[in-house]
Enzyme design. Structure first.
Site, PDB file in Angstrom:
ATOM      1  CG  ASP A  67      53.721 114.523 -57.391  1.00 25.03           C
ATOM      2  OD1 ASP A  67      53.407 115.423 -56.589  1.00 25.03           O
ATOM      3  OD2 ASP A  67      54.744 113.830 -57.261  1.00 25.03           O
ATOM      4  CG  ASP A 136      62.176 105.186 -56.337  1.00 21.94           C
ATOM      5  OD1 ASP A 136      62.180 106.439 -56.344  1.00 21.94           O
ATOM      6  OD2 ASP A 136      61.171 104.514 -56.655  1.00 21.94           O
ATOM      7  CG  HIS A 138      60.397 109.159 -57.108  1.00 22.19           C
ATOM      8  ND1 HIS A 138      59.936 108.060 -56.419  1.00 22.19           N
ATOM      9  CD2 HIS A 138      59.976 110.229 -56.389  1.00 22.19           C
ATOM     10  CE1 HIS A 138      59.284 108.461 -55.348  1.00 22.19           C
ATOM     11  NE2 HIS A 138      59.294 109.780 -55.294  1.00 22.19           N
ATOM     12  CD  GLU A 143      58.101 105.487 -58.296  1.00 18.36           C
ATOM     13  OE1 GLU A 143      59.267 105.856 -58.033  1.00 18.36           O
ATOM     14  OE2 GLU A 143      57.297 105.125 -57.417  1.00 18.36           O
TER      15      GLU A 143
HETATM   16  C1  GLP Z   1      56.783 111.648 -53.083  1.00 22.20           C
HETATM   17  C2  GLP Z   1      56.592 112.869 -53.981  1.00 22.20           C
HETATM   18  C3  GLP Z   1      57.913 113.487 -54.384  1.00 22.20           C
HETATM   19  C4  GLP Z   1      58.783 113.672 -53.147  1.00 22.20           C
HETATM   20  C5  GLP Z   1      59.023 112.337 -52.509  1.00 22.20           C
HETATM   21  C6  GLP Z   1      59.944 112.403 -51.319  1.00 22.20           C
HETATM   22  O1  GLP Z   1      57.090 110.510 -53.783  1.00 22.20           O
HETATM   23  N1  GLP Z   1      55.859 112.535 -55.163  1.00 22.20           N
HETATM   24  O2  GLP Z   1      57.685 114.717 -55.041  1.00 22.20           O
HETATM   25  O3  GLP Z   1      59.995 114.288 -53.530  1.00 22.20           O
HETATM   26  O4  GLP Z   1      57.760 111.828 -52.091  1.00 22.20           O
HETATM   27  O5  GLP Z   1      59.231 112.636 -50.145  1.00 22.20           O
HETATM   28  P1  GLP Z   1      59.862 113.056 -48.792  1.00 22.20           P
HETATM   29  O6  GLP Z   1      60.256 114.491 -48.945  1.00 22.20           O
HETATM   30  O7  GLP Z   1      58.762 112.899 -47.786  1.00 22.20           O
HETATM   31  O8  GLP Z   1      61.028 112.176 -48.529  1.00 22.20           O
END
Ligand code: GLP
Length: 255
Positions: A67, A136, A138, A143
């Protein structure tokens, strides 16, 4: 579905790195799906160490990232493009032409998303997809409420995700509202999905993803339908799993 529980973040990251490194050694021209966020940083550090100290060779590897924030150019220090170069690509020998990160500034978003899906297909599909999980539930930026059959497209971020990711930006208002993301359907086509999760804060969410019903409310739960999904958790993230003891036993007594 395999659930591996490791002592801490470092052990989780090393376990994940072994899985990635084994694939790269066995299939030097493999296709890796990569994730951003704080979770996989330890994995990337370990891969860099393996490249520098053990000669792990990424010269034939192709990568696709999950992404990117809409509106952020690759040079923006909070773009996922920048993140990936800073945390991995600049430190290994992956070839620049083999790196794919969705563009956050494509003038025609739909055409770009279609092109991205085509590129994945042309590369022969993703062999191993690394994933984190949002607060959440995802995966990538799918989402709650995202179709479990969705493909690469633009998504609007939830307030929870904006709040979670605000820590990386100077002000909460700077967090983009939209992102380009691979769909759940795109992710589900990867040969192997490897989801990492650490920290007590996500214990409830990961338990819902692994042991709750399959639902678009927690898009990571779609992985229950994947023929080869591996979840690697640290101890604090695993505390809400009903079958905690079972997962531990299975891992410790692998035939
Ligand atoms: C973002 C990314 C996800 C990732 C998530 C969790 O939303 N798009 O791919 O898994 O963050 O991030 P973190 O690892 O910093 O908790």
């Amino acid at each position: 579905m395999e659930v591996i529980i490791k002592k801490d973040y470092e052990a989780m990251s090393k376990e994940a790195a072994l899985i990635v490194a084994n694939l790269v050694k066995n299939i030097p021209n493999c296709v890796l799906g990569l994730a951003t966020g704080s979770t996989p940083i330890g994995l990337y550090k370990e891969l860099i160490r393996m490249h520098k100290n053990e000669g792990l060779d990424f010269s034939k590897v192709t990568t696709f990232n999950l992404d990117e924030y809409c509106g952020l150019p690759p040079s923006h220090d909070q773009s996922y493009h920048y993140f990936m170069h800073d945390n991995l690509f600049n430190h290994i020998n992956v070839q620049p032409q083999n790196i794919h990160v969705p563009s956050g500034t494509a003038p025609d978003v739909d055409a770009f998303c279609e092109w991205y899906e085509d590129e994945i297909e042309k590369a022969g599909g993703i062999d191993l997809q690394v994933l984190g999980i949002g607060g959440d539930g995802h995966i990538a930026f799918n989402e709650p409420g995202s179709s479990l059959g969705s493909r690469t497209r633009m998504k609007t971020l939830t307030q929870e995700t904006i709040d979670d990711n605000a820590r990386f930006f100077a002000k909460k208002e700077d967090v983009p509202r939209y992102a380009i993301t691979m769909g759940v359907g795109t992710i589900m086509e990867a040969g192997h999905c490897l989801l990492l999760c650490n920290g007590e804060k996500k214990a409830e969410t990961i338990a819902r993803a692994i042991e709750g019903p399959i639902t678009a409310e927690i898009t990571a739960s779609a992985l229950q339908m994947h023929p080869q999904a591996t979840f690697i958790l640290d101890e604090p993230a695993a505390t809400k799993l009903k079958r905690y003891d079972y997962y531990k036993w299975v891992y410790d007594n692998k035939p």
